[in-house]
Design a protein around this motif. Structure first.
Motif, PDB file in Angstrom:
ATOM      1  N   GLU A   1       0.835  -1.206   0.000  1.00  0.00           N
ATOM      2  CA  GLU A   1       0.000   0.000   0.000  1.00  0.00           C
ATOM      3  C   GLU A   1       0.871   1.256   0.000  1.00  0.00           C
ATOM      4  O   GLU A   1       0.554   2.250  -0.652  1.00  0.00           O
ATOM      5  CB  GLU A   1      -0.915   0.006   1.231  1.00  0.00           C
ATOM      6  CG  GLU A   1      -2.079  -0.959   1.144  1.00  0.00           C
ATOM      7  CD  GLU A   1      -3.026  -0.812   2.331  1.00  0.00           C
ATOM      8  OE1 GLU A   1      -4.235  -0.956   2.126  1.00  0.00           O
ATOM      9  OE2 GLU A   1      -2.550  -0.539   3.457  1.00  0.00           O
ATOM     10  N   GLU A   2       1.973   1.197   0.743  1.00  0.00           N
ATOM     11  CA  GLU A   2       2.887   2.349   0.791  1.00  0.00           C
ATOM     12  C   GLU A   2       3.366   2.702  -0.621  1.00  0.00           C
ATOM     13  O   GLU A   2       3.443   3.883  -0.977  1.00  0.00           O
ATOM     14  CB  GLU A   2       4.103   2.032   1.686  1.00  0.00           C
ATOM     15  CG  GLU A   2       3.830   2.086   3.178  1.00  0.00           C
ATOM     16  CD  GLU A   2       3.179   0.804   3.724  1.00  0.00           C
ATOM     17  OE1 GLU A   2       2.820  -0.101   2.925  1.00  0.00           O
ATOM     18  OE2 GLU A   2       3.016   0.715   4.955  1.00  0.00           O
ATOM     19  N   ASP A   3       3.651   1.660  -1.411  1.00  0.00           N
ATOM     20  CA  ASP A   3       4.113   1.895  -2.787  1.00  0.00           C
ATOM     21  C   ASP A   3       3.049   2.611  -3.614  1.00  0.00           C
ATOM     22  O   ASP A   3       3.364   3.416  -4.480  1.00  0.00           O
ATOM     23  CB  ASP A   3       4.429   0.558  -3.483  1.00  0.00           C
ATOM     24  CG  ASP A   3       5.724  -0.055  -2.968  1.00  0.00           C
ATOM     25  OD1 ASP A   3       6.415   0.631  -2.194  1.00  0.00           O
ATOM     26  OD2 ASP A   3       6.009  -1.217  -3.330  1.00  0.00           O
ATOM     27  N   ILE A   4       1.792   2.289  -3.356  1.00  0.00           N
ATOM     28  CA  ILE A   4       0.730   2.907  -4.154  1.00  0.00           C
ATOM     29  C   ILE A   4       0.676   4.414  -3.873  1.00  0.00           C
ATOM     30  O   ILE A   4       0.615   5.227  -4.803  1.00  0.00           O
ATOM     31  CB  ILE A   4      -0.639   2.253  -3.858  1.00  0.00           C
ATOM     32  CG1 ILE A   4      -0.560   0.737  -4.134  1.00  0.00           C
ATOM     33  CG2 ILE A   4      -1.734   2.903  -4.710  1.00  0.00           C
ATOM     34  CD1 ILE A   4      -1.804  -0.052  -3.762  1.00  0.00           C
ATOM     35  N   TYR A   5       0.737   4.764  -2.604  1.00  0.00           N
ATOM     36  CA  TYR A   5       0.729   6.202  -2.279  1.00  0.00           C
ATOM     37  C   TYR A   5       1.979   6.894  -2.815  1.00  0.00           C
ATOM     38  O   TYR A   5       1.918   8.026  -3.289  1.00  0.00           O
ATOM     39  CB  TYR A   5       0.570   6.424  -0.767  1.00  0.00           C
ATOM     40  CG  TYR A   5      -0.841   6.118  -0.295  1.00  0.00           C
ATOM     41  CD1 TYR A   5      -1.882   7.032  -0.538  1.00  0.00           C
ATOM     42  CD2 TYR A   5      -1.149   4.920   0.325  1.00  0.00           C
ATOM     43  CE1 TYR A   5      -3.185   6.741  -0.138  1.00  0.00           C
ATOM     44  CE2 TYR A   5      -2.446   4.621   0.727  1.00  0.00           C
ATOM     45  CZ  TYR A   5      -3.461   5.536   0.496  1.00  0.00           C
ATOM     46  OH  TYR A   5      -4.744   5.254   0.872  1.00  0.00           O
ATOM     47  N   ALA A   6       3.118   6.184  -2.763  1.00  0.00           N
ATOM     48  CA  ALA A   6       4.349   6.765  -3.305  1.00  0.00           C
ATOM     49  C   ALA A   6       4.192   6.994  -4.815  1.00  0.00           C
ATOM     50  O   ALA A   6       4.581   8.041  -5.334  1.00  0.00           O
ATOM     51  CB  ALA A   6       5.531   5.857  -3.017  1.00  0.00           C
ATOM     52  N   ALA A   7       3.566   6.011  -5.491  1.00  0.00           N
ATOM     53  CA  ALA A   7       3.353   6.159  -6.932  1.00  0.00           C
ATOM     54  C   ALA A   7       2.426   7.339  -7.232  1.00  0.00           C
ATOM     55  O   ALA A   7       2.509   7.964  -8.288  1.00  0.00           O
ATOM     56  CB  ALA A   7       2.775   4.873  -7.515  1.00  0.00           C
ATOM     57  N   ALA A   8       1.531   7.627  -6.293  1.00  0.00           N
ATOM     58  CA  ALA A   8       0.628   8.775  -6.481  1.00  0.00           C
ATOM     59  C   ALA A   8       1.325  10.080  -6.126  1.00  0.00           C
ATOM     60  O   ALA A   8       0.758  11.160  -6.286  1.00  0.00           O
ATOM     61  CB  ALA A   8      -0.613   8.594  -5.610  1.00  0.00           C
ATOM     62  N   GLY A   9       2.542   9.965  -5.618  1.00  0.00           N
ATOM     63  CA  GLY A   9       3.317  11.160  -5.278  1.00  0.00           C
ATOM     64  C   GLY A   9       2.915  11.765  -3.946  1.00  0.00           C
ATOM     65  O   GLY A   9       2.919  12.981  -3.767  1.00  0.00           O
TER      66      GLY A   9
END
Ligand SMILES: [Zn+2]
Ligand SMILES: [Zn+2]
Length: 567
Positions: free
Chosen positions: A287-295
């Motif tokens: 999930e952390e990666d998803i937020y990171a991908a969203a910037g």
């Protein structure tokens, strides 16, 4: 079985006996037993017949029944009463405001055996014609029935959480190698839970479905299920349950999708982008990666509500949320001076032994006679005892408070001379709850403007799943608290969670501090502060804006300075 559940069985038995018009002495012996058992701290489940008989108010007969409950989960007399009562009539016993005697009339004279039949009788104006009922009672019954109908199949967070946790363990045992997580309402810490949702990583969904259906605690609804989702019921909690079966690679994607509100997933946060679109781009590992991908910064599940959390995450300005361990004391609690189960001293030492630095005692005020409200003499007696205990227990501190009823016109319940004697005053409405928004808001604001009001207690009076609160204009009430420097409580009792978390952010913006108050009537009530913290966090509550994260000295100074300002 936990003590509270054992007590419930005895309460129910007393009600059923009354419903069946049984011997009053027998009814009283059960009612007395309930009172006695409520005071017991140790687990009843581990006690022998002899130990049980040593509890004051528990005789041989009741002790034997507790032993029976411990081995079979029930006892014969209760089973017999239940067998002689239609389940719908048992359900009617839960309608607020009517006791077993009235339920008996509805059952025997109207012939209503189900709540649906009773609702129909209300709508046909038959109930009002029964002796002792009248139009007002009929309308109350009708409202209560409609409310329960709407809320059927839902649970308070406090109940759902433990059920969900156990189900998670059951599933983990069945899938020891797989990634499994709770999602949905429970993971988002919703105050009311309608569905249990879990995500299981598996490359063999058909096999997984078979395994799930073999679990004793689950009952599949085959029609509603699909190849990648198991649907049915968790038989322990009665909650409808969805288990999403996804390949390992898309576990994080599915978990976030199932652990956020629709608003959070679809809100546009930058140039036409929303979280759903980011999720769909590719399979992310966490999930952390998803937020990171969203910037943006990681958004905790409880904050995924689609208010302003995405914006804050973009700017890296998400608040550091309050933790239970930040709390330094507990305000708004009751003792045997009013309707609490324990003495002032026990409430204090228990609170101290939990690691807290202070206790705010705020028993009911004199108008609340149904709850043993304190007359002036009782207040002075209690304050004297507090002075003595404060010497004995120092540095632990007891603050002298009262939960003052807000009377119909918004005034507080004592003369000014009396109000002056308290360190702090929680002002709450407990009576004449049938008000329109204007009346309720004015009543609250009048109390908030009283210079002696330190804190507003359970602002709407709601009891989740049991009673809707009176309608209030939250914005006006919060504005008045800001103007008059009044703290608002988050009443942490799982039935209340009032003020609602949806208003926490607005209160913070206005500079209004919140206090996590358990409203404990029993030493076990202190544990409820956990639920207050959870809903506070949903609203973005921080340590800085939580009043009872202050130390005893800081609280003392705050109360003193506030009182000094009163002219
Ligand atoms: Zn109250
Ligand atoms: Zn209270």
């Amino acid at each position: 079985m936990e003590n509270k559940n054992i007590i419930k069985l005895f309460k129910l038995t007393a009600e059923l006996l009354e419903l069946h018009d049984e011997n009053p002495f027998k009814i009283r012996s059960y009612a007395n037993a309930v009172g006695a058992l409520e005071l017991v701290e140790a687990p009843l489940a581990g006690m022998s017949q002899v130990q049980l008989e040593e509890i004051g108010g528990v005789g041989k007969g009741i002790a034997a029944k507790i032993v029976e409950v411990n081995t079979t989960g029930s006892f014969e007399e209760l089973d017999q009463m239940l067998a002689a009562t239609p389940p719908g009539v048992v359900e009617m016993l839960r309608i607020k405001g009517i006791g077993p005697k009235k339920v008996r009339n509805l059952w025997k004279e109207l012939g209503a055996e189900t709540v649906e039949e009773l609702l129909e009788a209300c709508e046909q104006d038959k109930v009002s014609k029964l002796k002792g009922f009248g139009a007002k009672t009929q309308e109350n019954i009708r409202q209560a029935l409609l409310f329960t109908q709407q809320n059927r199949g839902k649970l308070l967070y406090a109940e759902a959480e433990s059920a969900a946790q156990k189900l998670l363990e059951n599933i983990q045992e069945a899938f020891p190698e797989a990634q499994v997580s709770l999602a949905g309402d429970v993971r988002r810490r919703m105050e009311i839970v309608e569905h249990l949702q879990l995500v299981v990583a598996t490359d063999a969904p058909a096999e997984a479905t078979g395994k799930l259906s073999k679990l004793q605690v689950l009952e599949q609804d085959e029609k509603a299920s699909g190849p990648l989702v198991w649907r049915g019921q968790h038989t322990v909690s009665g909650l409808s349950t969805e288990i999403f079966l996804v390949p390992e690679a898309s576990f994080a994607n599915e978990l976030l999708t199932r652990s956020a509100s629709a608003a959070h997933l679809t809100q546009i946060f930058a140039a036409g982008k929303c979280m759903m679109a980011v999720i769909r781009q590719e399979n992310h590992a966490t999930e952390e990666d998803i937020y990171a991908a969203a910037g943006m910064a990681y958004v905790l599940p409880e904050m995924r509500e689609g208010s302003n959390e995405l914006q804050l995450a973009m700017e890296n300005k998400l608040p550091k949320l309050l933790e239970l361990t930040d709390l330094k004391g507990s305000l708004h609690n009751h003792s045997t001076y009013s309707d609490g189960a324990h003495t002032l001293e026990l409430m204090a030492t228990f609170c101290r032994d939990m690691g807290y630095g202070y206790l705010g005692i705020s028993d009911h005020s004199k108008t609340a006679s149904y709850a043993g409200g304190l007359r002036e003499g009782d207040v002075l007696r209690q304050q004297k005892e507090i002075d003595e205990l404060n010497k004995k227990l120092a540095p632990f501190k007891i603050f002298k408070g009262i939960e003052s009823d807000i009377l119909g016109d918004g005034s507080l319940d004592y003369s000014e001379d009396m109000l002056k004697t308290f360190d702090f005053i929680v002002a709450s409405i407990h009576s004449s709850l049938n008000m329109d928004e204007k009346k309720a808001t004015t009543r609250l604001i009048t109390a908030i403007e009283n210079p002696y009001t330190t804190m507003l207690g359970h602002p709407t009076g709601r009891l989740l799943l049991r009673r809707e609160g009176y309608p209030i204009n939250h914005q006006m009430v919060i504005d008045a608290c800001a103007a008059n420097n009044v703290i608002i409580e988050i009443n942490a009792n799982p039935w209340r969670l009032d003020i609602d978390w949806r208003w926490v952010q607005y209160a913070i913006e206005k500079g209004v501090m919140l206090s996590i108050n358990p409203d404990a009537h029993h030493t076990s009530g202190y544990d409820d502060m956990k639920y207050g913290v959870l809903v506070g966090r949903k609203g973005g509550l921080t340590k800085e804006m939580t009043f009872n994260t202050k130390s005893a000295e800081e609280v003392e100074q705050y109360f003193r300075e506030r009182k000094e300002k009163i002219k």
